[in-house]
Enzyme design. Structure first.
Site, PDB file in Angstrom:
ATOM      1  NE  ARG A  68      -3.387  -0.184   2.518  1.00  0.00           N
ATOM      2  CZ  ARG A  68      -4.230  -0.347   3.661  1.00  0.00           C
ATOM      3  NH1 ARG A  68      -4.385   0.533   4.605  1.00  0.00           N
ATOM      4  NH2 ARG A  68      -5.029  -1.524   3.851  1.00  0.00           N
ATOM      5  CE  LYS A 175      10.093 -17.609  14.291  1.00  0.00           C
ATOM      6  NZ  LYS A 175       9.466 -16.689  15.105  1.00  0.00           N
ATOM      7  CE  LYS A 209      20.319 -19.517  12.123  1.00  0.00           C
ATOM      8  NZ  LYS A 209      21.211 -18.246  11.561  1.00  0.00           N
ATOM      9  CG  HIS A 267      13.414 -21.296  15.768  1.00  0.00           C
ATOM     10  ND1 HIS A 267      13.079 -21.157  14.377  1.00  0.00           N
ATOM     11  CD2 HIS A 267      13.577 -19.718  15.972  1.00  0.00           C
ATOM     12  CE1 HIS A 267      12.793 -19.993  14.164  1.00  0.00           C
ATOM     13  NE2 HIS A 267      13.140 -19.036  15.040  1.00  0.00           N
ATOM     14  CE  LYS A 365      12.466 -11.400  21.655  1.00  0.00           C
ATOM     15  NZ  LYS A 365      13.644 -11.653  20.798  1.00  0.00           N
TER      16      LYS A 365
END
Length: 514
Positions: A68, A175, A209, A267, A365
């Site tokens: 857009r 995902k 990977k 993962h 994290k």
């Protein structure tokens, strides 16, 4: 395929007659939805240039952006150019860019605008006539899952999904593949109403990977490892994906999703399946999926989820020498949010090979460092003919597969200390790094995955059966956590909440310090 062929450096995930020849995609066009997003700019567009620069895409390759935006083709070309100059891993070459840019087109419009999709169909048809793309189209949906249904319906209504002659149509989605089992099934139904199952490519970039793929080579090409890869010798397995960053401006996506849905469901459970699977009869897509699905179907949860799971939320702390804020103080986060930024859990795989061996998974994290690894930790020797003081610093043998950032394999074992009086034994490591062992660099994960999509090569892409089995594992844990109090706080820069350490100590074990 025989282990000997794997040992000669032939990629076991390929089934062409000569696996050492470059695999070059045939004539095709890619239509990319979400070209204005970070993923497209930082990963997808640079990967397409690198593939083109390596000669792995045909000269006639075409790329159409849809968004857009009130852009012309040249405006889109500037966006692609900037992304390539900022993120490409191969040298920039003007002649390569000129050839690639001739196949760039842009179609402005919203997902619910039928006229925009009619224009898209006309653009793709014109490119086919001008560049000879063979009528082959890959639709890359780098967009929120809530828009998948609308886009698929528009593609179908505009005739863009019609396959003519020997041409193909494929769709690529990122995902998350749903947020629980029910939504994952609903998503599959939406996609399969328009595309055949074999034409749906669910991208998990971790499976692109090189190191992850080399789990198969490590296990099945080496007689050294496979005989001890079982419950007779393995004490436990730890699979870790740790990040040292916070949510990095992704509050809109992350809050309400959390670490378990974001990382463990896809993962880490895929890494578990590759680590625990039996050797497939063949390394084609069907053989690999069958063995991975057997593992995921055999995974069970402990009876007491309170003692066998841990969840946390990072608080303010120090990341290296920098003071950082806590999750609840991040922009866009509700101060009462119960979304976890750390998830740890214990699983078991009820197969003959792994009976009694716990698999510990953790992700978070604002942890101590950025690292992803699989650690296979072995049982202690049943008898040591040394005095206790000679081996007091001796731990357990381990094989550690490093997925990122320094891809490689480390083996930990005991060795005599040089010059020591008597027999003093201490842990040492033997290290293999892909970067130092091979002259050619590993392709970026998205390069490998995009090329596989264009080649129609599916081994690295999970089918809906694997996705649903993963949600069957995680859903009970999410429901249990939803009934609990707030996640435990842990200071940024540490290795997670205290409950994660307690979970391990109950079993007489500790987390590895990568």
């Amino acid at each position: 395929m025989s282990p000997a062929r794997v040992a000669r450096g032939i990629n076991p995930l390929r089934h062409a007659d000569d696996r050492r020849m470059p695999r070059i995609a045939g004539p095709c066009c890619m239509v990319m939805f979400g070209v204005t997003g970070d993923l497209a700019r930082k990963k997808l567009l640079p990967a397409i240039y690198d593939l083109y620069n390596r000669g792995l895409l045909p000269p006639s390759f075409a790329l159409v952006g849809f968004a857009r935006r009130d852009w012309e083709d040249q405006d889109f070309g500037k966006i692609v150019y900037d992304a390539v100059r900022a993120g490409a891993r191969t040298p920039f070459r003007e002649d390569v860019w000129r050839n690639l840019s001739e196949g760039l087109r842009f179609v402005p419009g919203s997902f619910d605008d039928p006229d925009a999709f009619t224009e898209l169909a006309n653009t793709v048809k014109q490119l086919d006539e001008e560049r000879g793309t063979g009528g082959n189209i890959a639709f890359y949906l780098s967009i929120p899952p809530g828009s998948f249904s609308t886009v698929c319906q528009q593609l179908d209504a505009s005739g863009l999904t019609d396959q003519k002659n020997d041409s193909w149509r494929r769709v690529v989605i990122e995902k998350p593949f749903g947020h629980d089992l029910a939504s994952a099934r609903a998503l599959s139904e939406v996609l399969e109403r328009v595309f055949p199952p074999d034409s749906i490519f669910r991208i998990d970039h971790y499976l692109g990977k090189e190191t992850v793929q080399n789990i198969l080579a490590l296990r099945f090409a080496n007689q050294l490892f496979e005989p001890v890869w079982n419950s007779h010798y393995v004490d436990h397995v730890q699979i870790t994906m740790a990040e040292d960053i916070g949510i990095a401006g992704r509050a809109g996506y992350y809050d309400g999703i959390g670490a378990a849905r974001d990382v463990i469901q896809n993962h880490l459970l895929q890494l578990l399946a590759l680590t625990a699977m039996e050797q497939p009869n063949s390394f084609d897509a069907g053989g690999l999926r069958q063995e991975k699905e057997k593992v995921l179907a055999a995974v069970s949860l402990p009876d007491d989820l309170g003692k066998s799971t841990a969840r946390g939320q990072y608080a303010a702390g120090w990341q290296g020498s920098k003071k950082v804020i806590g999750y609840l103080d991040e922009d866009g986060i509700n101060k009462r949010s119960t979304t976890e930024t750390y998830a740890g859990l214990k699983l078991e795989v009820h197969t003959r090979r792994w009976a009694g061996v716990p698999f510990y998974l953790r992700t978070g994290k604002r942890l101590g460092k950025r690292v992803t690894e699989i650690a296979v930790v072995f049982k202690r020797a049943p008898h040591l003919p040394f005095a206790d003081t000679d081996t007091e610093e001796l731990g357990q043998n381990a094989i550690v597969i490093r997925v990122q950032p320094d891809e490689g394999v480390t083996i930990r074992f005991g060795s005599k200390v040089p010059g020591a009086t008597g027999m003093e034994v201490r842990d040492v490591t033997m290290d293999f790094g892909y970067g130092s062992a091979f002259t050619e660099s590993s392709p970026e994960a998205y390069e490998r995955l995009i090329l596989d999509v264009l080649l129609g090569d599916p081994p690295l892409f999970p089918r809906h059966e694997e996705v649903e089995l993963s949600w069957k594992i995680l859903d009970p844990i999410e429901r249990f956590w939803a009934r609990q109090s707030r996640p435990e706080q842990y200071p940024a820069g540490t290795w997670g909440p205290h409950s994660a350490d307690v979970m391990m100590r109950r079993d007489g074990r500790t987390w590895r310090m990568p």
